[in-house]
Design a protein around this motif. Structure first.
Motif, PDB file in Angstrom:
ATOM      1  N   CYS A   1       0.784  -1.146   0.115  1.00 40.12           N
ATOM      2  CA  CYS A   1       0.002  -0.044   0.099  1.00 40.12           C
ATOM      3  C   CYS A   1       1.032   1.199  -0.212  1.00 40.12           C
ATOM      4  CB  CYS A   1      -0.976   0.027   1.180  1.00 40.12           C
ATOM      5  SG  CYS A   1      -2.463  -0.773   1.060  1.00 40.12           S
ATOM      6  N   GLY A   2       1.973   1.340   0.894  1.00 43.29           N
ATOM      7  CA  GLY A   2       2.919   2.508   0.871  1.00 43.29           C
ATOM      8  C   GLY A   2       3.716   2.526  -0.230  1.00 43.29           C
ATOM      9  N   MET A   3       3.885   1.613  -0.865  1.00 45.30           N
ATOM     10  CA  MET A   3       4.717   1.512  -1.976  1.00 45.30           C
ATOM     11  C   MET A   3       3.745   2.363  -3.313  1.00 45.30           C
ATOM     12  SD  MET A   3       7.847   0.864  -1.706  1.00 45.30           S
ATOM     13  CE  MET A   3       9.047   0.063  -0.393  1.00 45.30           C
ATOM     14  N   CYS A   4       2.511   1.778  -3.314  1.00 46.76           N
ATOM     15  CA  CYS A   4       1.556   2.163  -4.429  1.00 46.76           C
ATOM     16  C   CYS A   4       1.222   3.669  -4.143  1.00 46.76           C
ATOM     17  CB  CYS A   4       0.332   1.374  -4.327  1.00 46.76           C
ATOM     18  SG  CYS A   4       0.532  -0.359  -4.983  1.00 46.76           S
ATOM     19  N   LYS A   5       0.996   4.255  -2.893  1.00 45.36           N
ATOM     20  CA  LYS A   5       0.576   5.367  -2.630  1.00 45.36           C
ATOM     21  C   LYS A   5       1.498   6.403  -3.112  1.00 45.36           C
ATOM     22  CE  LYS A   5      -0.969   7.991   1.542  1.00 45.36           C
ATOM     23  NZ  LYS A   5      -1.013   8.126   2.970  1.00 45.36           N
ATOM     24  N   ASN A   6       2.892   5.955  -3.110  1.00 44.61           N
ATOM     25  CA  ASN A   6       3.901   6.676  -3.298  1.00 44.61           C
ATOM     26  C   ASN A   6       4.420   6.735  -4.994  1.00 44.61           C
ATOM     27  OD1 ASN A   6       5.016   8.591  -0.649  1.00 44.61           O
ATOM     28  ND2 ASN A   6       4.400   6.643  -0.046  1.00 44.61           N
ATOM     29  N   GLY A   7       3.457   5.972  -5.701  1.00 46.27           N
ATOM     30  CA  GLY A   7       3.920   5.927  -7.015  1.00 46.27           C
ATOM     31  C   GLY A   7       4.764   4.839  -7.491  1.00 46.27           C
ATOM     32  N   LEU A   8       5.200   3.730  -6.331  1.00 46.03           N
ATOM     33  CA  LEU A   8       6.309   2.901  -6.487  1.00 46.03           C
ATOM     34  C   LEU A   8       5.762   1.673  -6.642  1.00 46.03           C
ATOM     35  CD1 LEU A   8       8.752   4.232  -3.703  1.00 46.03           C
ATOM     36  CD2 LEU A   8       8.766   4.737  -6.312  1.00 46.03           C
TER      37      LEU A   8
END
Length: 785
Positions: A415-422
């Motif tokens: 979730c954290g990676m996706c939220k930051n576009g990664l």
């Protein structure tokens, strides 16, 4: 006899023929003691024949003593099975003793052998003999064996009684095989077994845990209609279920009804209600409830403090939360991991991750071992702040611990990676997870699919969806869809389960449902909603509808988010008629449209210059809300039809204030809608009423008003609205600012007003060099500015 192998020795007690009658003749005339009974059991050949004359002289205490001694387990089992035909002899304590023997010694096989022997001997076997087996298997979480036991009762010519039905219902509800539980309940009714309070408590609890609150309430009503007054346990289950469904006011009314019926709430009841108020952010009501606790003589315990602290953290009232924590420690109440996790999560959500880490260290000092939930809360805190390196570092630091990292940890990181576009890094974490043997959950798949959709990687998202759906095995529904008894949706599945139960094939029904549950990581409603939303935003409405149909074929019912997403998608591609068809289908299927759905339809109607339709839609929404008076709504409707727009808007605002559920959106949509149909003066009246009630009018509303007033040449009123935006600190878009200024500068008597507005804009922080268009600057220069 001592020369026999140990496993055969118990059988000797039933095959040798010592003179048990001489022992019987020495028994007391009035009653039989445990010692006398031991002697008879150990010397009798057919102990059932020996026990029959003694039955009137036995008590449940003597029976329990004999079972508890368990000198010979098989003898104790045989004696208990004989006693199950006599209700007064087979007490709950006797059953618990037998269950303990089964579980402690894993003596299930011996018990089954004993049942077989008694059947061969020709003696009847009571239902409670099977209830203990079901409860024993349940204790060891051997659910399939418990279901098999219930199914095999017919092989012993034994019909289930209420106690046995309750035992198997408890097993099925605990395992969340609710479809089968309902089928068994229907069989119970057909067999003329009258449900007890315990039956209803089990089923109501199951409905509540699966968020089927209306069904729980219907079952509660059925219970009272059968003349059974609910007890504290049943009331508490329903109160808790209502609170979980965010129907806290109804839960409070039920507690008052409970008191009025003479049934006193206990600490668990109050904690459930307190938790309901806290989780819905109604801290004031929670405090009021707490004061009533104290008047009733209850003392707040760990669970109560946990509810309050969690609610205060959620409401971002950190100082109060800390105050209650200090008070709890002062009163000597010891922390547990649940409260520690809540505090760590609260600090992390507030961005105070370093404080959360410090508290994590304090836990160890207090003798508590932080679990995966605690670490996951801190990792989520890092991810929310965009500190992904720190999150990964903590993940690696504690990864050597048992049960860590778990699927939740990986889901948080993804979730954290996706939220930051990664999204690429998120995919790597997903692959790493699978290599380490950590099975992704539905939430994990949903997180990555959502990330891929937001990154416009719809093909990859769809591919991951198929991988999720297929899982380790081909889809069960694919297999079930072949043949005569096809299973294509939840209704046909329910019919099949009921048919199997009626044929006595309950084990087969259970296995069918378990295969379905274990046929891979089954996509849930959230998965479908994410993908449907992705297709809608991409303009692929046909792809969205295909998913919508597939979801229903697989037994998933669309929720308000599904319908709302489709309606929004249809409006994006200008398919207004289809949007209303979906809306009607939503209502017909009993799915209550959310306010967001009504707002979307209202906005669309206004764009199509159907303001009256937009207003009627909102009134329809209000009519579906609890406690709204039809007379009030009708009066608002009449005022609107008669052109009394101020009265209609005041009526809406007064109703919102009355129920403490203020909603500006419908007024904003109507105001903008009036501007769109060039009824600007009516829009201005809405603006005036909102200002009268000290409700801040939104910037888009102001923009539409200024634009409409400029078009009508009503520049004085346009200036008034623009000054309102300046006083509120709004910075409007350049287009509307230039439109108003140009109109003023081209007017014969409004040029000074333009200069005044420019001065005000500069003082508010507007960058006039980049904000003003060349034409506006030229007109200002001509005026000497």
């Amino acid at each position: 006899m001592n020369l026999l192998p140990p496993i055969l020795r118990p059988i000797c007690y039933f095959t040798l023929k010592p003179p048990w009658r001489r022992h019987f003749s020495t028994c007391s005339e009035a009653s039989v003691t445990a010692n006398e009974l031991f002697t008879i059991l150990e010397t009798a050949n057919g102990i059932e024949d020996a026990l029959e004359p003694l039955a009137p002289k036995l008590s449940s205490d003597v029976v329990r003593s004999v079972i508890r001694e368990r000198v010979n387990p098989q003898l104790a089992f045989r004696f208990f099975i004989w006693a199950t035909n006599r209700m007064k002899l087979c007490s709950r304590m006797s059953q618990n003793s037998v269950i303990d023997m089964l579980v402690r010694d894993d003596a299930f096989e011996l018990y089954w052998r004993t049942l077989e022997q008694i059947r061969e001997y020709g003696f009847p076997i009571g239902s409670d003999a099977f209830a203990v087996l079901i409860n024993g298997y349940d204790k060891l979480d051997r659910v399939e064996k418990a279901v098999e036991t219930f199914a095999r009762m017919k092989d012993f010519d034994c019909k289930p009684n209420v106690s046995t039905y309750n035992s198997i219902l408890h097993v099925l509800v605990r395992k969340e095989v609710f479809l089968l539980a309902l089928a068994v309940y229907n069989q119970m009714l057909k067999s003329n077994n009258r449900p007890t309070r315990n039956t209803y408590a089990i089923l109501i609890d199951g409905f509540c845990k699966t968020m089927q609150t209306q069904d729980a309430l219907r079952m509660f009503d059925e219970m009272t209609q059968r003349g059974m007054a609910p007890n504290t346990v049943t009331y508490t289950i329903v109160v808790s279920g209502l609170c979980q469904a965010k129907r806290t006011d109804e839960a409070h009314r039920l507690v008052n009804m409970m008191k009025g019926s003479g049934c006193s709430p206990d600490l668990i009841t109050y904690h459930a209600l307190l938790d309901g108020y806290c989780k819905t952010g109604r801290i004031g009501d929670a405090y009021a409830l707490l004061r009533s606790f104290e008047r009733d003589g209850y003392v707040l315990g760990l669970n109560g403090y946990t509810c309050l602290i969690q609610g205060l953290f959620k409401a971002r009232r950190f100082d109060e939360a800390h105050g209650w924590y200090r008070k709890m420690i002062k009163e000597g109440i010891e922390l547990d991991n649940v409260l520690c996790t809540i505090i760590i999560q609260g600090l992390s959500d507030a961005g105070r991750v370093n404080d959360a880490l410090s508290f994590l260290s304090e836990m160890s000092e207090k003798g508590l071992v932080p679990d995966a939930y605690c670490y996951n809360a801190v990792i989520k805190g890092f991810c929310d702040l965009g500190l992904l390196d720190e999150a990964r570092s903590l993940h690696l630091e504690v990864s050597k611990q048992d049960c860590f990292p778990n699927a939740c940890t990986y889901t948080i990181l993804i979730c954290g990676m996706c939220k930051n576009g990664l999204v690429g890094e998120a995919q790597q974490i997903f692959n790493e997870m699978e290599k380490l043997g950590c099975v992704p959950t539905v939430a994990t798949f949903n997180a990555l699919i959502d990330g891929l959709c937001k990154a416009s990687l719809l093909d990859e998202a769809h591919l991951l969806f198929y991988k999720m759906e297929i899982g380790r095995n081909p889809s069960l529904f694919l297999r079930l869809s072949q043949g005569v008894d096809r299973v294509t949706d939840s209704t046909s599945l329910q019919t099949k389960v009921e048919q199997l139960c009626e044929s006595g094939l309950i084990l087969q029904a259970y296995k069918l449902l378990m295969k379905l549950a274990n046929s891979g990581v089954t996509p849930d409603i959230i998965t479908y909603n994410i993908l449907i939303n992705g297709f809608c935003k991409d303009g692929n409405i046909n792809g969205a509808f295909k998913l919508f149909k597939d979801m229903q074929l697989k037994g998933l019912s669309p929720d308000s988010v599904t319908y709302g997403t489709l309606i929004d998608g249809l409006q994006r591609v200008d398919r207004e008629e289809d949007a209303f068809v979906v809306f009607d289908q939503m209502v017909k299927n009993g799915c209550m449209p959310s306010s967001a759905v009504y707002k979307a339809l209202m906005t669309w109607s206004c764009r199509k210059q159907k303001v009256s339709l937009a207003f009627s839609l909102w009134l329809k929404y209000l009519r579906n809300l609890p406690s709204r008076e039809e007379e009030e709504i009708k009066e608002i409707e009449e005022n609107f039809k008669e052109g009394k727009i101020e009265k209609a808007i005041r009526g809406l605002l007064e109703m919102d204030i009355k129920f403490k559920e203020f909603n500006l959106a419908p007024c904003t949509i109507l105001l903008i809608g009036m501007c769109q149909v060039r009824r600007v003066h009516e829009a201005l009246r809405i603006f005036s009423v909102l200002d009268e009630y000290k409700v801040t009018v939104t910037p888009p509303s102001c923009v539409h008003l200024i634009s409409g007033l400029c078009k009508e040449g009503n520049l004085d009123l346009a200036i008034g609205v623009f000054i309102y935006t300046l006083e509120k600190g709004f910075m409007l878009m350049p287009e509307i600012c230039n439109t108003l200024l140009k109109c003023l500068l081209r007017s014969q008597d409004k040029k000074d007003h333009a200069l005044d507005l420019v001065s005000r804009m500069r003082s508010l922080g507007y960058d006039l060099d980049s904000y003003l268009q060349q034409t506006t600057k030229f007109l200002l220069q001509c005026h000497g500015n």
